[in-house]
Design an enzyme around this catalytic site. Sequence first.
Site, short mmCIF file in Angstrom:
data_model
loop_
_atom_site.label_atom_id
_atom_site.label_comp_id
_atom_site.label_asym_id
_atom_site.label_seq_id
_atom_site.Cartn_x
_atom_site.Cartn_y
_atom_site.Cartn_z
N CYS A 87 0.87 -1.18 0.00
CA CYS A 87 0.00 0.00 0.00
C CYS A 87 0.90 1.23 0.00
O CYS A 87 1.68 1.43 0.95
CB CYS A 87 -0.91 -0.01 1.22
N HIS A 89 0.02 4.66 -0.23
CA HIS A 89 -0.36 5.74 0.69
C HIS A 89 -0.15 5.28 2.13
O HIS A 89 0.24 6.06 3.00
CB HIS A 89 -1.83 6.17 0.47
N HIS A 206 -8.52 -3.92 -7.83
CA HIS A 206 -8.48 -2.46 -7.90
C HIS A 206 -8.79 -2.07 -9.35
O HIS A 206 -8.13 -2.57 -10.27
CB HIS A 206 -7.11 -1.91 -7.53
N ASP A 232 -10.28 5.33 -3.37
CA ASP A 232 -9.06 5.86 -2.78
C ASP A 232 -9.11 7.39 -2.83
O ASP A 232 -9.25 7.97 -3.90
CB ASP A 232 -7.84 5.33 -3.55
N CYS A 236 -3.30 6.87 -4.94
CA CYS A 236 -3.02 5.43 -4.88
C CYS A 236 -1.56 5.14 -5.31
O CYS A 236 -1.24 5.18 -6.50
CB CYS A 236 -3.99 4.62 -5.73
N GLY A 237 -0.75 4.80 -4.34
CA GLY A 237 0.67 4.56 -4.63
C GLY A 237 0.90 3.34 -5.49
O GLY A 237 1.70 3.37 -6.45
O1 PYC Z 1 -1.87 3.80 -2.05
O2 PYC Z 1 -1.35 1.82 -2.81
C1 PYC Z 1 -2.14 2.61 -2.29
C2 PYC Z 1 -3.47 2.11 -1.92
C3 PYC Z 1 -4.01 0.89 -2.17
C4 PYC Z 1 -5.30 0.89 -1.64
C5 PYC Z 1 -5.52 2.13 -1.09
N1 PYC Z 1 -4.39 2.87 -1.27
#
Ligand code: PYC
Length: 311
Positions: A87, A89, A206, A232, A236-237
């Site tokens: 994840c 974020h 996703h 999100d 979303c990283g």
């Molecule tokens: O930022 O990767 C991310 C993420 C995945 C689900 C919510 N944020």
Amino acid sequence: MHIRVVDSHTGGEPTRLVLSGGPDLGAGSVRERRERWRADFDAVRSAIVNEPRGSDAIVGALLCEPADATCHFGAIFFNNVGYLGMCGHGTIGVVATLAYLGRIRPGEVRIETPVGAVSAELHGNGDVTVRNVPSFRYRADVEIPGHRGVTGDIAWGGNWFFQVRGKSPIELSMGNLDELTAFTWRIRQALREAGVAGADGGEIDHIELFSEPVNRAAHSRNFVLCPGRSYDRSPCGTGTSAKMACLYADGKLKPGERWVQESITGSTFEGRIEVVNGEIVPFIRGSAFVTAEAELVIDERDPFRWGIPAE
Ligand code: PYC
């Protein structure tokens, strides 16, 4: 049962870091401990992030000892319906929270996640740059079953993404959240029913739409549907990692070039990639802010002590 947590948000998306009081997952890699949690203590996951203590948007992160000797910490990310691979974020939130607690200083920190080790640089101004797991496009231009003419790319950024090609047919604005959620949920269901999956057979949980950004400093705006039907709030990283892998595969992003991804809420992440031994390594920069320190209480007499399941 008492669970100590610190809450933060990264670009609007909340992270609840569990510092102590979580389940005893024993020894093994962070991936093995995630599977033990899923099998034996899933009610604790729900108690931490679901209502009445949490919300569908919260991503939890259990801080644990790493098994990988090159790492300083381990982290298991979870949400309203299950567990994540990585994840982005959430990692930014974990690092900003560790800095808030005085447990780290500016510099590099390595974190073992269920899908591999990531590293993060805490900058002097509090920003965090995450060096994510290698990311890649698995399949390009896949037609969504039952959605003639709508195609997308299947890509890995630490989780599996279906990224719809071209401009979103629905304007990416906060006023359209219900419509965007319903549309992307239908895509997810269509992929699931048709058995379209990631390279390792993992569910594509996703779904992402894109449009022109509102902020002129950004390159793109997105809407990301998360596994538990929430969206999100951040760019979303892992999704931005997957996006940059697709752009690179299409010859539209070169190593070292900046990619600024704007979220539906207007928050941004700054990304870039490096190619290391033939693999695409994404870097994501953002900032997070602590919003609360709390002790969650799970009272034996409370009929909702394990949370209200989201599905
Ligand atoms: O930022 O990767 C991310 C993420 C995945 C689900 C919510 N944020």
